[in-house]
Design an enzyme around this catalytic site. Sequence first.
Site, short mmCIF file in Angstrom:
data_model
loop_
_atom_site.label_atom_id
_atom_site.label_comp_id
_atom_site.label_asym_id
_atom_site.label_seq_id
_atom_site.Cartn_x
_atom_site.Cartn_y
_atom_site.Cartn_z
N THR A 7 0.83 -1.19 0.00
CA THR A 7 0.00 0.00 0.00
C THR A 7 0.87 1.24 0.00
OG1 THR A 7 -1.83 1.16 1.08
CG2 THR A 7 -0.20 0.16 2.52
N ASN A 8 0.35 2.30 -0.60
CA ASN A 8 0.98 3.62 -0.51
C ASN A 8 0.19 4.51 0.44
OD1 ASN A 8 3.25 3.52 -2.31
ND2 ASN A 8 1.79 3.34 -3.98
N ASN A 9 -0.89 3.97 1.02
CA ASN A 9 -1.75 4.72 1.91
C ASN A 9 -1.16 4.67 3.33
OD1 ASN A 9 -3.84 5.41 3.76
ND2 ASN A 9 -5.37 5.01 2.18
N LEU A 10 -0.60 5.78 3.76
CA LEU A 10 0.05 5.82 5.08
C LEU A 10 -0.93 5.62 6.22
CD1 LEU A 10 2.63 8.70 4.48
CD2 LEU A 10 2.98 6.22 4.32
N ASN A 11 -2.20 6.00 6.02
CA ASN A 11 -3.21 5.77 7.06
C ASN A 11 -3.47 4.28 7.24
OD1 ASN A 11 -3.97 8.53 7.82
ND2 ASN A 11 -4.66 8.68 5.71
N LYS A 12 -3.58 3.55 6.13
CA LYS A 12 -3.76 2.09 6.20
C LYS A 12 -2.56 1.44 6.87
CE LYS A 12 -6.60 0.97 2.16
NZ LYS A 12 -6.62 0.17 0.93
N ASP A 68 -7.82 -4.46 -0.31
CA ASP A 68 -8.67 -3.49 -0.98
C ASP A 68 -9.91 -3.37 -0.13
OD1 ASP A 68 -9.00 -1.61 -3.05
OD2 ASP A 68 -10.45 -2.90 -4.04
N TYR A 150 -14.04 7.72 4.26
CA TYR A 150 -15.45 7.92 4.60
C TYR A 150 -15.71 7.87 6.11
CZ TYR A 150 -16.35 7.06 -0.38
OH TYR A 150 -16.37 7.13 -1.75
N HIS A 176 -13.76 -3.21 9.76
CA HIS A 176 -13.55 -4.14 8.67
C HIS A 176 -12.08 -4.52 8.49
CE1 HIS A 176 -13.45 0.04 7.55
NE2 HIS A 176 -12.66 -0.24 6.53
#
Length: 191
Positions: A7-12, A68, A150, A176
Amino acid sequence: MQLVFATNNLNKLKEVQSLIPKSITLLSLEDIGCFEDVPETQDTIEGNAVQKATYIKKHYGYDCFADDTGLEVDALNGAPGVYSARYAGEQRNSEDNIQKLLENLKYSADRKAQFKTVIALELHGFQHQFTGICKGEITKSKSGEKGFGYDPIFKAEGHSQTFAEISLEEKNRIGHRGKAVHQLVNFLNTI
């Protein structure tokens, strides 16, 4: 054990790092020198997770996992679903996505929705999948400053606050992604 989280999503990355045991070294895409956009061109959440994990294993050779996530809204026949990040356009802007979703639900009494995360694990030549679902509803307006995406408009079943109002620990417990990661960790503890 060493695993790449594709992932590139730092929050994830932050959410997942807080759930992974210290015995597992979690590497980011940046850690392995992957600065490209990993393809997400499938039409299902499962398909995108598998595509990303397979891509990293094939091109970089690391055991890895990818996730995902999609927000599925009943009144919108499951939309935005696999297109959650790009719901309001290719710019992938959370604020735009939230505004579009609230606008599309403006006259709907049915606010039921669920977040769905699928994790695909590529490990020792085999692939495994783990799914986490959190049922809830879309609020009529934004509330809270925490989280991302969201989170300011999603309230989990049985809870009075949005994901953006609760702690990361609580979100990981009921959410989730946390559910899917717990399945992943339980699996890794058996090998």
